[in-house]
Design an enzyme around this catalytic site. Sequence first.
Site, PDB file in Angstrom:
ATOM      1  N   LYS A  69       0.814  -1.224   0.000  1.00 25.99           N
ATOM      2  CA  LYS A  69       0.000   0.000   0.000  1.00 25.99           C
ATOM      3  C   LYS A  69       0.847   1.273   0.000  1.00 25.99           C
ATOM      4  O   LYS A  69       0.404   2.298  -0.473  1.00 25.99           O
ATOM      5  CB  LYS A  69      -0.935  -0.003   1.214  1.00 25.99           C
ATOM      6  N   ARG A 127      -5.403   0.914  17.803  1.00 26.16           N
ATOM      7  CA  ARG A 127      -6.052   1.099  16.503  1.00 26.16           C
ATOM      8  C   ARG A 127      -7.064  -0.040  16.381  1.00 26.16           C
ATOM      9  O   ARG A 127      -8.006  -0.078  17.148  1.00 26.16           O
ATOM     10  CB  ARG A 127      -5.023   1.147  15.358  1.00 26.16           C
TER      11      ARG A 127
HETATM   12  C1  PLP Z   1       0.255  -0.909   6.688  1.00 26.65           C
HETATM   13  C2  PLP Z   1       0.092  -2.121   7.493  1.00 26.65           C
HETATM   14  C3  PLP Z   1       1.171  -3.000   7.643  1.00 26.65           C
HETATM   15  C4  PLP Z   1       2.539  -2.728   7.058  1.00 26.65           C
HETATM   16  O1  PLP Z   1       3.158  -1.674   7.748  1.00 26.65           O
HETATM   17  P1  PLP Z   1       4.701  -1.282   7.477  1.00 26.65           P
HETATM   18  O2  PLP Z   1       5.051  -0.421   8.625  1.00 26.65           O
HETATM   19  O3  PLP Z   1       4.716  -0.548   6.173  1.00 26.65           O
HETATM   20  O4  PLP Z   1       5.488  -2.526   7.427  1.00 26.65           O
HETATM   21  C5  PLP Z   1       0.958  -4.159   8.373  1.00 26.65           C
HETATM   22  N1  PLP Z   1      -0.236  -4.421   8.936  1.00 26.65           N
HETATM   23  C6  PLP Z   1      -1.299  -3.601   8.820  1.00 26.65           C
HETATM   24  C7  PLP Z   1      -2.580  -3.961   9.476  1.00 26.65           C
HETATM   25  C8  PLP Z   1      -1.160  -2.418   8.096  1.00 26.65           C
HETATM   26  O5  PLP Z   1      -2.217  -1.602   7.982  1.00 26.65           O
END
Ligand code: PLP
Length: 365
Positions: A38, A133
């Site tokens: 993402k 969260r």
């Molecule tokens: C964005 C996200 C990740 C990845 O996070 P990074 O810090 O880019 O590795 C993992 N788990 C969830 C639920 C996320 O929203």
Amino acid sequence: MKRTFPCIEIDLQKIRDNAAQVIQRCSATGIQVCGVVKGCNALPEGASVYRSSGAAQLGSSRIEQIIRCRDSGISGPYLLLRIPMLSEIADVVRWCDISLNSEVTVLDALEAECKRQGKTHQVIIMADLGDLREGFWNHEELIAACCHVEQTLSHLHLLGIGVNLGCYGSIQPTPDKMQELVDLAEEVEACIGRRLEIISGGATSSYTLVHWGTMPPRINHLRIGEGVLLAKDLQVDWGIHDMDYLHMDTMRIRAEVIEIKDKPSYPVGEIAIDAFGRRPTYTDRGIRRRALLGIGRADVGDVERLIPKDEGIEVLGGASDHCILDIEDCRRDLKIGDIVDFSVTYSTMLYATASDGIAVHFINS
Ligand SMILES: *Cc1c(COP(=O)(O)O)cnc(C)c1O
């Protein structure tokens, strides 16, 4: 029209190296990696690097991105990272193999939709261990939700449980936090009478425990984006110095100089608000040499987060379509049409890869 500048230039070989390093270290301790795409708008070129580097799944928080990757021929499985909205359940079932979940209402809706589409769907139930969260706060409720999936939702498969840390509450993943998740998983296992396939310990921040060799044994899944795409959070923000096996210069943003003039550093006239309704403060440093670039907030979010690669260049600010630099102390003799390079942070990557006004160039593909 094919735009040359501004652009974000992405070195696929460096990302490939990072993915190989991270995935190899994780697999050595029995951990699968979900390659999270993402951060770079799920650019298929980026996603296929994860795919060819041995990621177990590809993950995004947005279904549109998962559809786009599938349409470019990149094979799954695909993991939806954001808790599904009730309004998108049909697409979740259609396009995603796995989703992270924290609401029984959503799980029931997934079951009903699976029945309608004649499909099965896999779920990972999220626990909130303090980052505040997503995820169940109450452990009994989490266990009850897992048992509900296992015993009554025949079209859903309970793959495991997971946690997210270091996002909202800035909570550091520690062996204790990970053990708390493992203990919770074992309570779920006692209730459903079998082992869970996945205990998902978090994102890039949880990779620290793999790096230090302190990850509790039963954690067997991480979801990693930043740590592969940019690899700066841990090395720069956390100050971890022995992680130099990861490249931090995987990308740069390049913008073109469209004006160079000597101007006062303090605005002239009555100061009200800027283009974004803010009241910035200005320091009077006299007349300074300044350059204007053809890149702005619409392309990269806060231009203040752009980090100039040239010494002696300072980002003063900008607006939707402009970025203003102080170049008084720059050693390079900048001219109209010259290119200024910036190193990339997570938020600038996020905006730049998603903006229409900025080209994406790949090198070493
Ligand atoms: C964005 C996200 C990740 C990845 O996070 P990074 O810090 O880019 O590795 C993992 N788990 C969830 C639920 C996320 O929203």
